[in-house]
Write an enzyme that holds these catalytic residues in place. Structure first.
Site, PDB file in Angstrom:
ATOM      1  N   SER A  85       0.811  -1.224   0.000  1.00  0.00           N
ATOM      2  CA  SER A  85       0.000   0.000   0.000  1.00  0.00           C
ATOM      3  C   SER A  85       0.842   1.270   0.000  1.00  0.00           C
ATOM      4  O   SER A  85       1.837   1.374   0.735  1.00  0.00           O
ATOM      5  CB  SER A  85      -0.917   0.002   1.227  1.00  0.00           C
ATOM      6  OG  SER A  85      -1.723  -1.152   1.203  1.00  0.00           O
ATOM      7  N   HIS A  86       0.432   2.239  -0.791  1.00  0.00           N
ATOM      8  CA  HIS A  86       1.039   3.572  -0.793  1.00  0.00           C
ATOM      9  C   HIS A  86       0.082   4.543  -0.095  1.00  0.00           C
ATOM     10  O   HIS A  86      -1.131   4.305  -0.066  1.00  0.00           O
ATOM     11  CB  HIS A  86       1.254   4.069  -2.231  1.00  0.00           C
ATOM     12  CG  HIS A  86       2.316   3.317  -2.966  1.00  0.00           C
ATOM     13  ND1 HIS A  86       2.945   3.812  -4.094  1.00  0.00           N
ATOM     14  CD2 HIS A  86       2.876   2.110  -2.743  1.00  0.00           C
ATOM     15  CE1 HIS A  86       3.834   2.940  -4.535  1.00  0.00           C
ATOM     16  NE2 HIS A  86       3.812   1.892  -3.729  1.00  0.00           N
ATOM     17  N   ALA A  87       0.626   5.639   0.432  1.00  0.00           N
ATOM     18  CA  ALA A  87      -0.225   6.670   1.033  1.00  0.00           C
ATOM     19  C   ALA A  87      -1.081   7.294  -0.073  1.00  0.00           C
ATOM     20  O   ALA A  87      -0.609   7.499  -1.195  1.00  0.00           O
ATOM     21  CB  ALA A  87       0.639   7.726   1.696  1.00  0.00           C
ATOM     22  N   THR A  93       1.074   9.753  -4.829  1.00  0.00           N
ATOM     23  CA  THR A  93       1.192   8.475  -4.105  1.00  0.00           C
ATOM     24  C   THR A  93       2.630   7.948  -4.159  1.00  0.00           C
ATOM     25  O   THR A  93       2.928   6.873  -3.640  1.00  0.00           O
ATOM     26  CB  THR A  93       0.263   7.408  -4.748  1.00  0.00           C
ATOM     27  OG1 THR A  93       0.576   7.307  -6.135  1.00  0.00           O
ATOM     28  CG2 THR A  93      -1.201   7.761  -4.557  1.00  0.00           C
TER      29      THR A  93
END
Ligand code: COA
Length: 211
Positions: A85-87, A93
């Site tokens: 997962s990326h922010a 992102t």
């Protein structure tokens, strides 16, 4: 009681040494993957493919894949872990921080959805994929190619992309009984003694032997 001749959960290849099917706990080397007794993984190519299908599992994140007992896992099953997962709150992102240098102080607030937990006696069809942090109830069935994005209730069949309930396997009262029965926690001799009742769904007999 006669000597119990059930397979040992510590056997690597329990079906006559056939290399396509393993009791999974015996080939897992990563301490972030925890697997219960008798859960098997079948892969006609190579059972060690299991590891490469646990995706983005990083030790600096320390999330875990926890799989119960007596699960049946087909080839191509993939577990996407939190490291994927990326922010998403910012404009970009892009994970600047991991490249270091002048970018080392950038925030890296990727979402963390917790451990992935698969219950006991879960049948996972070929090429199903699990997104981070999902919890799968005991006795569930995950259809071929399902993309599991949400928790799955015990004794529920799901399928599709995203996976949706197809139907419950039993009525609510029976599911309640089975969750209390927890047959997978019985001593192995008792399981062997009652495999016919377990495999055919002889609820009357199971109610009698439930103490
Ligand atoms: C999920 C599964 C167990 C359902 O079996 P079933 O109850 O006999 O299913 P049916 O064929 O009666 O289909 C019931 C419904 O589910 C749907 N469905 C079945 N399998 C599905 C799947 N994998 N994904 C999405 N939907 C599925 C059907 O389209 C049907 O929908 P409808 O009610 O809208 O018409 C089965 O289809 C499956 O995927 N088994 C896994 C096989 C596998 O991968 N084995 C690996 C080796 S062990």
């Amino acid at each position: 009681m006669p000597h119990d001749l059930s397979p040992s959960p510590d056997t690597v290849y329990p079906i006559n040494g056939l290399k396509r099917t393993c009791f999974l706990k015996n080939i897992v080397t990563n301490p972030q993957i925890i697997v219960g007794d008798y859960t098997y993984y079948d892969d006609p190519e190579d059972v060690h493919n299991f590891h490469k299908n646990v995706l983005y599992l990083f030790d600096f994140i320390q999330d875990k894949l926890i799989i119960g007992k007596f699960c049946q896992i087909a080839a191509g099953v993939r577990f996407v872990m939190n490291g994927a997962s990326h922010a998403m709150e910012g404009v970009s992102t892009y994970p600047f921080k991991i490249f270091g240098g002048a970018w080392v102080n950038a925030p890296l607030d990727a979402p963390h959805k917790g451990n992935t937990i698969i219950g006991n006696d879960v049948w996972i069809g070929n090429s199903a994929t699990f997104m981070p942090g999902v919890k799968i109830g005991d006795g569930a069935i995950i259809g071929t190619n399902a993309l599991v994005t949400k928790d799955v209730e015990p004794y529920t069949i799901v399928g599709g992309n995203p996976a949706r309930p197809i139907r419950p396997r039993f009525d609510p009262a029976t599911i309640e009984f089975l969750l209390e029965l927890k047959w997978w926690d019985w001593p192995i001799e008792k399981i062997s003694q009652h495999i016919n009742a377990l495999a055919t769904g002889d609820l009357e007999l199971l109610r009698k032997v439930h103490i």
